[in-house]
Design an enzyme around this catalytic site. Structure first.
Site, PDB file in Angstrom:
ATOM      1  CE  LYS A   1      45.929  25.587  34.892  1.00  0.00           C
ATOM      2  NZ  LYS A   1      45.459  26.784  35.625  1.00  0.00           N
TER       3      LYS A   1
ATOM      4  CD  GLU B   1      49.221  27.595  41.500  1.00  0.00           C
ATOM      5  OE1 GLU B   1      48.544  28.462  40.920  1.00  0.00           O
ATOM      6  OE2 GLU B   1      50.299  27.158  41.048  1.00  0.00           O
TER       7      GLU B   1
ATOM      8  CB  CYS C   1      19.973  57.551  49.846  1.00  0.00           C
ATOM      9  SG  CYS C   1      20.073  56.230  51.073  1.00  0.00           S
TER      10      CYS C   1
END
EC number: 6.5.1.2
Length: 673
Positions: free
Chosen positions: A113, A171, A404
């Site tokens: 799959k 796919e 920061c």
């Protein structure tokens, strides 16, 4: 009863939202196992309380949407989903239901799959006519022009089928190595894809097919819709039809006779799963006998003759030791979980992404929590949530950082963005270093030998404080060779040569290397090609910029603001003074000089090793002047392998197969460059 209905409505709303994120945005917010668990809960409630089951329930309708960006096309035959099996009992029930139909199944076909985007391709007169996404199962999106760029998909099939309309389904996916390369090439300010499935779906839905071609999508085909019209009686025979007509088909497809053999195949797939170059999230089991499909039938959402076995999600728990903050070259702040090391899917995991503070707040993630970790699409470690039963009594909510982590400037959020940013873009040490790291990287100015560690050392020694300083390193030669940088003369000489070579780069590489927000490599090339020179670009107005294909308002404003900044204008002037090229150089610069070698025409090439020009340039020459095909792997069908320095296993395979080898020096001499 009101509570039951409310719960069903809540589950339906969640699933509809998640379907939208998955199929339209290509950016799911929950892992597959959470979606599957929620769907099972909805189905169970609807089975117990059928009065609350509606025709528009996610349990009934095919997941998916049709984007308004593309033309909507109705499928001639609905493109349905697959029902899911999660254990052996589910598979045995599927088999028992089939056996009860009292038909000859002719066994089962077991297939991987593939985790990608479903596609249906129609051939008329033996030529690719149209390609349509699954969409909502009834209508899909016409993505023909994008599909034509995928090399795995043939534009023509055998002429003996010219009188048939052939429909094949499969796919579209992105291999791991192409996914990593694509994410590396994306601008930092662009949102990177979490996994190859999202990347494949987002790319195939791009309106610019040059981007689709550049990102190297692949495709496995697995279903011939009108096989019986061609006299084909089994699904396994139809797989061979696809192979015969040059479609790419998985080598892992097998035919078995019983459901117990199917269950045994699960173990086989599980063992090879981590070794594959692409993502699979389960296996698909189909009845082999095509002639019984209509008899066994369909629901509104699924065919009853097929089922998908989903691999269980591998979720592990570990203690959150620390939340690490960092700042990137655009000033964006990142939050990363440092966890107690734990084995997940065959690799030791110590860090997982936390995205931003909003994610931490939503999940209420705290230091010392036992958090659940999974790999998003089997690639990136993600945090799934918190095991509240193990939370310490003295734990406190995590607070966002205010300053920061590098320069201590106060952080801000711009225009309601979820990300915090440091705006000290010229004074922050980490931002400056990251700008230089990006500038020298392979996809920008490609300065070899300038590692992150060397950049940090040179920065601390005040040898480079900005990008322009790179081009003055030669004058510091004696200091560098005699100081504690551990750089020898030959290495330094190679570094200087690489710096000097970078001056010859075409304008789009320099533009990319500046790291302007919203301007990645693809857009930079289009802009450079349009304006030709840095001077013209610097004087371009908003309308001129937005007239460039794929240059939106954000990118245009970002460019204008960048060139209006005196620091950046000064940088451009400094680079120009040291001889950095400021013009667009066309890809095709060989027209007047190249020698065309007849024996190379219309042949199949594989390129391996390093060359004085990029592989993309060599590929361009081969395709433009020789009409050659350039493949990634060596096979008996390969005519030539072009070998540069440091060639790898492709050279060895070529020797084993007796494929002709062209050494780099002979190639350069033959082609006069």
């Amino acid at each position: 009863m009101d509570k039951i209905k409310a719960k069903i409505d809540e589950l339906k709303q969640k699933l509809d939202q998640w379907n939208y994120e998955y199929y339209v945005l290509d950016d799911p917010s929950v892992p597959d196992h959470v979606y599957d668990q929620t769907m099972r809960e909805l189905i169970e409630l609807e089975n117990n309380y059928p009065q609350f089951k509606t025709n528009n329930s996610p349990s009934v309708k095919v997941g998916g949407f049709v984007s308004e960006k593309f033309n909507k096309v109705k499928h001639k035959r609905p493109m349905l989903s697959l029902s899911n099996a999660f254990n052996d009992d589910d598979l045995k029930k599927f088999d028992q239901d089939n056996q009860n139909a009292s038909v000859d199944l002719k066994g089962y076909v077991v297939e991987p799959k593939i985790d990608g985007l479903s596609i249906s391709i129609i051939y008329k007169n033996a030529k690719l006519h149209q390609a349509i996404t699954r969409g909502d199962g009834i209508n899909g999106e016409d993505v023909t022009s994008n599909i034509l760029t995928i090399k795995d998909i043939p534009h023509y099939i055998d002429q003996k089928y010219k009188d048939y309309e052939i429909e094949v389904r499969g796919e579209v996916y992105m291999a791991f190595h192409d996914f990593y390369e694509m994410n590396d090439n994306l601008e930092e300010s662009d949102k990177k894809f979490a996994n190859p499935r999202n990347a494949a779906a987002g790319t195939l839905r791009s309106l610019d097919n040059s981007i689709v071609a550049e990102r190297k999508l692949s495709a496995f085909m697995y279903y011939l819709v009108n096989a019986q019209e061609l006299g084909i009686k089994t699904h396994y025979e139809s797989i061979q039809f696809l192979r015969d007509n040059k479609f790419k088909v998985s080598d892992l497809i097998v035919k078995v006779d019983t459901i117990n053999e199917v269950i045994n195949q699960i173990d086989c797939y599980t063992k090879v799963r981590d070794k594959l170059s692409y993502m699979i999230d389960g296996i698909v089991i189909k009845i082999n006998n095509l002639e019984v499909y209509d008899e066994i039938g369909y629901t509104s959402k699924f065919p009853k003759w097929a089922i998908a076995y989903k691999f269980p999600a591998n979720v592990v728990s570990s203690q959150l030791l620390e939340i690490i903050n960092d700042v990137g070259r655009t000033g964006k702040i990142s939050y990363v979980a440092k966890i107690k090391p734990i084995l997940l899917d065959g690799s030791m995991v110590e860090y997982a992404t936390l995205h931003n503070f909003d994610f931490i707040k939503e999940k209420d993630i705290r230091i010392n929590d036992e958090i659940k970790i999974y790999k998003a699409g089997d690639v990136i470690p993600y945090v799934d949530g918190v095991d509240l039963s193990k939370r310490l009594a003295n734990s406190v909510p995590y607070e966002p950082i205010i300053n920061c982590p590098s320069c201590q400037s106060v952080l801000v959020r711009e225009n309601d963005e979820v990300d915090q940013r440091c705006l000290n873009i010229y004074g922050c040490k980490k931002i400056n270093i990251e700008k230089i790291v990006y500038f020298v990287s392979r996809n920008c100015m490609n300065i070899e030998g300038m590692s992150d560690a060397i950049i940090n050392k040179f920065y601390d020694a005040n040898l480079i404080k900005n990008i322009a300083d790179l081009y003055y390193l030669q004058k510091h030669k004696e200091f560098i060779l005699t100081s504690d940088f551990k750089i020898k003369e030959k290495s330094f000489s190679n570094l200087i040569n690489s710096i000097n070579n970078s001056k010859k780069c075409s304008l789009e590489f320099l533009l990319t290397a500046f790291g302007i927000r919203h301007v990645g490599p693809n857009l930079a090339k289009k802009i450079a090609k349009q304006f030709k020179t840095m001077t013209a670009l610097m004087h371009a107005n908003f309308d001129e910029l937005t007239n460039v294909d794929a240059c939106g308002e954000k990118a245009a404003l970002s460019l204008i603001n960048w060139f209006n900044d005196e620091h950046n204008v000064s940088l451009v002037n400094q680079l120009q003074q040291v001889g950095v090229n400021m013009e667009y150089i066309d890809d095709f610069i060989y027209d007047d000089n190249i020698n065309i070698i007849d024996e190379y025409k219309n042949k199949t090439f594989v390129i391996t090793g390093s060359f004085s020009i990029s592989r993309d340039e060599i590929k361009t020459i081969l395709e433009k002047y020789y009409h050659a095909k350039v493949k990634n792997s060596v096979s008996k069908k390969t005519d030539y392998v072009l070998v540069g320095t440091e060639a790898g296993t492709k050279l060895e395979k070529a020797k084993l197969l007796g494929v002709k080898i062209i050494e780099n020096e002979f190639w350069k001499k033959d082609n006069n460059f």
